[in-house]
Design a protein around this motif. Sequence first.
Motif, PDB file in Angstrom:
ATOM      1  N   LEU A 191       0.830  -1.209   0.000  1.00 23.09           N
ATOM      2  CA  LEU A 191       0.000   0.000   0.000  1.00 23.09           C
ATOM      3  C   LEU A 191       0.860   1.252   0.000  1.00 23.09           C
ATOM      4  N   ARG A 192       1.937   1.245   0.780  1.00 20.27           N
ATOM      5  CA  ARG A 192       2.820   2.414   0.827  1.00 20.27           C
ATOM      6  C   ARG A 192       3.520   2.629  -0.519  1.00 20.27           C
ATOM      7  N   VAL A 193       4.019   1.553  -1.116  1.00 17.79           N
ATOM      8  CA  VAL A 193       4.698   1.664  -2.410  1.00 17.79           C
ATOM      9  C   VAL A 193       3.712   2.106  -3.492  1.00 17.79           C
ATOM     10  N   ALA A 194       2.488   1.587  -3.457  1.00 19.26           N
ATOM     11  CA  ALA A 194       1.474   1.999  -4.431  1.00 19.26           C
ATOM     12  C   ALA A 194       1.170   3.484  -4.306  1.00 19.26           C
ATOM     13  N   ALA A 195       1.131   3.968  -3.067  1.00 22.38           N
ATOM     14  CA  ALA A 195       0.874   5.398  -2.849  1.00 22.38           C
ATOM     15  C   ALA A 195       1.993   6.255  -3.423  1.00 22.38           C
ATOM     16  N   ILE A 196       3.228   5.771  -3.291  1.00 23.14           N
ATOM     17  CA  ILE A 196       4.375   6.502  -3.850  1.00 23.14           C
ATOM     18  C   ILE A 196       4.354   6.452  -5.377  1.00 23.14           C
ATOM     19  N   ARG A 197       4.104   5.245  -5.899  1.00 26.08           N
ATOM     20  CA  ARG A 197       4.177   5.054  -7.354  1.00 26.08           C
ATOM     21  C   ARG A 197       3.096   5.830  -8.093  1.00 26.08           C
ATOM     22  N   TRP A 198       1.864   5.786  -7.574  1.00 25.32           N
ATOM     23  CA  TRP A 198       0.745   6.406  -8.280  1.00 25.32           C
ATOM     24  C   TRP A 198       0.250   7.688  -7.607  1.00 25.32           C
TER      25      TRP A 198
END
Length: 209
Positions: A191-198
């Motif tokens: 979830l954290r990486v998805a928030a950064i990526r998108w």
Amino acid sequence: MQPLVESVFYWSDLFGTAVFAFSGVLVAGRLRMDGFGVIVLAAVTAIGGGTIRDLIIGADNVFWTVDSLYLWVILVTALLGQYIAKLPRRLPWYILPLADAFGLAIFTIIGTDKALSYGTSGMVAVVMGVITGVAGGMIRDVLAREVPMVLQREIYATACIFGGVLYTGSLALGITPLLATLLGMSGTFILRVAAIRWHLSLPAFSLNR
């Protein structure tokens, strides 16, 4: 939990400590603090959340008072970090955010699990996991006279909540502790990486019409 798994988590926790400490170093450098200021910001970022957690749940000892290796990791990171941050050849931009997301996942599950081991309810344990993951950064930002990132639109504490709920919910369903740990960590990290990526964020509250 098997000794090998415990060892992996212990060294992963130390890695997360170093990553969080380095984020404190970067903030101190941006504010042009002296060496002592660098160490203070590194320390509060790395162990502030776990310290608050242990005091709240009434742990026998605050974790770093019985294992000074955490303090040595912080000190070495603070000293080397001042040199690394000045290197002309920087690491790819995504390395530190990914390492931070991994550290956040580790801290969240360790905090949640420790709270459960002291007899708290699942809800309280999730809160303790969130505190372990984000409170140090909040203290760092307050000392830097900034609005803590976690109180803005960043999906950061939300990732901790998600991972903590996955972990406690999995245990409640009878899933093995190892698998529950992997699920909780993966939930927080993804979830954290998805928030950064998108560039995902929570809606902001505003009184402006």
